[in-house]
Write a protein that holds these residues in place. Sequence first.
Motif, PDB file in Angstrom:
ATOM      1  N   PRO A  12       0.814  -1.223   0.000  1.00  0.00           N
ATOM      2  CA  PRO A  12       0.000   0.000   0.000  1.00  0.00           C
ATOM      3  C   PRO A  12       0.845   1.269   0.000  1.00  0.00           C
ATOM      4  N   GLY A  13       0.299   2.296  -0.582  1.00  0.00           N
ATOM      5  CA  GLY A  13       0.927   3.605  -0.521  1.00  0.00           C
ATOM      6  C   GLY A  13       2.011   3.816  -1.560  1.00  0.00           C
ATOM      7  N   LEU A  14       2.836   4.804  -1.314  1.00  0.00           N
ATOM      8  CA  LEU A  14       3.825   5.233  -2.286  1.00  0.00           C
ATOM      9  C   LEU A  14       5.179   4.564  -2.114  1.00  0.00           C
ATOM     10  N   TYR A  37       0.350 -11.217  -6.006  1.00  0.00           N
ATOM     11  CA  TYR A  37       1.124 -10.033  -5.633  1.00  0.00           C
ATOM     12  C   TYR A  37       0.572  -8.833  -6.384  1.00  0.00           C
ATOM     13  N   THR A  38       0.221  -7.789  -5.651  1.00  0.00           N
ATOM     14  CA  THR A  38      -0.429  -6.626  -6.264  1.00  0.00           C
ATOM     15  C   THR A  38       0.528  -5.712  -7.003  1.00  0.00           C
ATOM     16  N   GLY A  39       1.807  -5.782  -6.686  1.00  0.00           N
ATOM     17  CA  GLY A  39       2.744  -4.816  -7.235  1.00  0.00           C
ATOM     18  C   GLY A  39       2.807  -3.588  -6.349  1.00  0.00           C
ATOM     19  N   GLN A  42      -0.122   0.569  -4.393  1.00  0.00           N
ATOM     20  CA  GLN A  42      -1.546   0.255  -4.450  1.00  0.00           C
ATOM     21  C   GLN A  42      -2.317   1.090  -3.427  1.00  0.00           C
ATOM     22  N   THR A  43      -3.484   1.536  -3.806  1.00  0.00           N
ATOM     23  CA  THR A  43      -4.350   2.231  -2.856  1.00  0.00           C
ATOM     24  C   THR A  43      -5.060   1.189  -1.998  1.00  0.00           C
ATOM     25  N   PRO A  44      -5.538   1.579  -0.822  1.00  0.00           N
ATOM     26  CA  PRO A  44      -6.327   0.637  -0.023  1.00  0.00           C
ATOM     27  C   PRO A  44      -7.513   0.076  -0.802  1.00  0.00           C
ATOM     28  N   VAL A  58      -6.050 -14.564   3.057  1.00  0.00           N
ATOM     29  CA  VAL A  58      -5.123 -13.728   3.817  1.00  0.00           C
ATOM     30  C   VAL A  58      -4.766 -12.490   3.011  1.00  0.00           C
ATOM     31  N   VAL A  59      -4.724 -11.348   3.692  1.00  0.00           N
ATOM     32  CA  VAL A  59      -4.174 -10.124   3.112  1.00  0.00           C
ATOM     33  C   VAL A  59      -2.906  -9.816   3.904  1.00  0.00           C
ATOM     34  N   ALA A  60      -1.771  -9.834   3.208  1.00  0.00           N
ATOM     35  CA  ALA A  60      -0.472  -9.567   3.820  1.00  0.00           C
ATOM     36  C   ALA A  60       0.082  -8.285   3.222  1.00  0.00           C
ATOM     37  N   MET A  61       0.168  -7.244   4.044  1.00  0.00           N
ATOM     38  CA  MET A  61       0.624  -5.950   3.554  1.00  0.00           C
ATOM     39  C   MET A  61       2.051  -5.680   4.017  1.00  0.00           C
TER      40      MET A  61
END
Length: 131
Positions: A12-14, A37-39, A42-44, A58-61
Amino acid sequence: MDMPIRVLVAKPGLDGHDRGAKVIARSLRDAGMEVIYTGLRQTPEQIVAAAIQEDVDVVAMSILSGAHNHLFPKVVNLLKEEGADDLLIIGGGVIPEDDIPKLKEAGVEEIFTPGTSTKDVVNYIKEHVKR
């Protein structure tokens, strides 16, 4: 045959650093989990949409930018708003010890800081996934 645990690894974020997230993603995959993997950056909202679309367990940030106190709880709250509050939500990265209790209170179930063994992350997920 049991379905493999599905994990969304999100940045998340910049924050532009993803080496740790990629190490975790590979370790989870090597442990038999399906990893999405989102890359970067990413915004919330994007993370929540991906978690729902991919039907993850599972969400792993992962975050290094210092915006964890804002971004992690926002993801938790958006998941709740979407009715996806049965997911295991974990976080990791450069997070000060003083911030961890507040993040857990906000709904992030565990925080992994630098130096944590990837085996510990794998075992935590296996022991706490909500199926």
